[in-house]
Structures are given as structure tokens and as C-alpha cells.
Design a protein around this motif. Structure first.
Motif, PDB file in Angstrom:
ATOM      1  N   GLY A 109       0.804  -1.215   0.000  1.00 22.09           N
ATOM      2  CA  GLY A 109       0.000   0.000   0.000  1.00 22.09           C
ATOM      3  C   GLY A 109       0.834   1.261   0.000  1.00 22.09           C
ATOM      4  N   ASN A 110       0.155   2.399  -0.172  1.00 24.48           N
ATOM      5  CA  ASN A 110       0.836   3.693  -0.202  1.00 24.48           C
ATOM      6  C   ASN A 110       0.964   4.259   1.207  1.00 24.48           C
ATOM      7  N   ARG A 111       2.080   4.880   1.464  1.00 25.31           N
ATOM      8  CA  ARG A 111       2.351   5.453   2.777  1.00 25.31           C
ATOM      9  C   ARG A 111       2.684   6.928   2.634  1.00 25.31           C
ATOM     10  N   ARG A 112       2.579   7.646   3.720  1.00 28.79           N
ATOM     11  CA  ARG A 112       2.971   9.047   3.759  1.00 28.79           C
ATOM     12  C   ARG A 112       4.174   9.202   4.684  1.00 28.79           C
ATOM     13  N   ILE A 113       5.047  10.131   4.338  1.00 29.96           N
ATOM     14  CA  ILE A 113       6.167  10.456   5.222  1.00 29.96           C
ATOM     15  C   ILE A 113       5.626  11.204   6.426  1.00 29.96           C
ATOM     16  N   GLN A 114       5.997  10.770   7.607  1.00 33.98           N
ATOM     17  CA  GLN A 114       5.490  11.412   8.815  1.00 33.98           C
ATOM     18  C   GLN A 114       5.866  12.895   8.822  1.00 33.98           C
TER      19      GLN A 114
END
Length: 244
Positions: A109-114
Motif C-alpha cells: 500500500g501507499n504510505r505518507r512520510i510522517q
């Protein structure tokens, strides 16, 4: 700057030395009885020969200095860039995924940089040559990433619907230079909340340009880790930092 200073010093010293040598030759021929290797006692011929030698010396030195000035004005710079995030080494960006995406941080899945200070970068353009880089520019393309926000000093180049900005560019302008053996800090970047589009294949592709040089392209792989992986990376980074 050093090249220009050295050229000015060389011009001054060489010109003074040439004038001094020419003056000595003319004075020696006029008052010192020098014959300059001529098989004649005609003082007028000898003095005229000395004047011709003096003129030839000045002309030769002027031509040499003009050649050096041309070389100094047309030499090529040597540019490089360092993108340094708060918790990464230069050009080695490593981030932790946002907490909501942490379970997916191993490749699904796609993740976001914190979004915290790990995502803030200093961008430094360096010129290791003695020649100035005129009209420099930098373009950063996100590979496998998207959603970069607006940044003051950077222009949006590519915007993809449903993905957001994927390329930005900084232009110094036609009057801008990076002096020889000098560096310039560009506007800061913040990658907080940037989204991973292609897990395991993320990078920054950086292109550097300036007048007279072939564009320089660098690919900087980007790593996005889950919290456990990032903790291990943090320990490794601390040990590496102590060794540098």
C-alpha cells in the motif's frame, strides 16, 4: 574569486616586470654602450633596436594576458548538490512512515512520510571549480512519490491530478552566480506528508544546470521505514556519525 584575484596579481606583476626589462634594455642601449649583439657602432640603430625589442615584449605579454583573461572568463564550473534532511546523511534521505501507515511500511500500500522535522531539508549547491557558475538552476523530480506541497523559492514544474506536484525547480536568474570554490544555500524543502506511490522504488532525481555546462543528473534513492525499522536505522546512524 581566487582566480580573479590571482589573475589581477599576475597582470600587475607581469606588466611591471616587462616594463622594467624593456626600460633596462633601452637605457643600456642609450647610455650603457650595449650593442645588443649588433655588429655596428651606430648608436641610433642600436637604440631603435632596443625600442623594437621593448615593443615586442609588451605586445607578447599583452597577448598572453589577454589569453589568460579569456580562459578565466570561459572556464567551466564544477557543480554538485547536497540535500540534507535533519535525521539523514547528505543525499541519503531516510524517513519514517506516518503512524496511520505504519503497518504498511514493509511494502504494502501507499504510505505518507510522517510530518515532523525529519522531512525538512537543507539544499546546498556547491561549485568546486575556480570558475564561477552563471545562471544556475536546480530541478527536483519525485520518482515513485507525489504530493509535494508549495515551497517558497521553488516553482512547480509538473502537477499530476490526484497525485499533486511531482517536480519543482529553482532558478537563480540571469544575474545569479555561484562563485568558484563557493557554495549557495537554496530555499529549504519539507517532505512532510509526501505520499509513496511506488513502494520500494522511490527517489529524488536532481538535475543541475548552469551556462555552458552539460546538465548534471543525480538519482538519490529514498527509504521509507516503519517505526521498528526506523529505530534500528537511528541507532546505525548514530554509530556512523560517531565514526565520521
Amino acid at each position: 574569486m581566487n582566480l580573479l584575484r590571482n589573475y589581477r596579481l599576475l597582470t600587475t606583476v607581469t606588466t611591471l616586470a616587462t616594463v622594467a626589462v624593456g626600460s633596462v634594455i633601452v637605457l643600456g642601449a642609450t647610455f650603457g654602450g650595449w650593442t645588443l649583439g649588433l655588429h655596428t657602432d651606430d648608436r641610433a640603430i642600436i637604440v631603435n633596436t632596443a625600442l623594437v625589442i621593448d615593443t615586442c615584449l609588451l605586445t607578447a605579454v599583452a597577448a598572453l594576458l589577454a589569453l589568460l583573461a579569456y580562459r578565466a572568463a570561459t572556464g567551466l564550473p564544477s557543480l554538485d548538490i547536497a540535500i540534507t534532511f535533519n535525521f539523514s546523511f547528505p543525499n541519503e534521505p531516510v524517513f519514517v512512515a506516518a503512524p496511520d501507515d505504519d503497518d504498511e511500511a514493509s511494502g504494502g500500500g501507499n504510505r505518507r512520510i510522517q510530518n515532523f522535522k525529519q522531512g525538512i531539508a537543507t539544499v546546498t549547491l556547491t561549485n568546486s571549480s575556480t570558475y564561477a557558475a552563471r545562471n544556475p538552476g536546480v530541478r527536483i523530480a519525485l520518482e515513485g512519490l507525489g504530493g509535494l506541497g508549495e515551497h517558497e523559492g521553488w516553482e512547480q514544474v509538473v502537477f499530476v491530478t490526484s497525485v499533486g506536484t511531482t517536480q519543482i525547480q529553482w532558478d537563480g536568474g540571469t544575474d545569479s552566480i555561484v562563485h568558484g570554490q563557493w557554495s549557495r544555500t537554496l530555499p529549504a524543502l519539507d517532505l512532510g506528508d509526501v505520499q509513496e506511490l511506488t513502494p520500494g522504488a522511490t527517489a529524488f532525481v536532481v538535475t543541475i544546470v548552469a551556462d555552458g555546462i552539460t546538465p548534471i543528473v543525480k538519482r538519490l534513492p529514498v527509504r521509507i521505514l516503519n517505526s521498528d525499522e526506523y529505530e534500528v536505522y537511528t541507532e546505525e546512524r548514530a554509530q556512523r556519525f560517531m565514526l565520521t
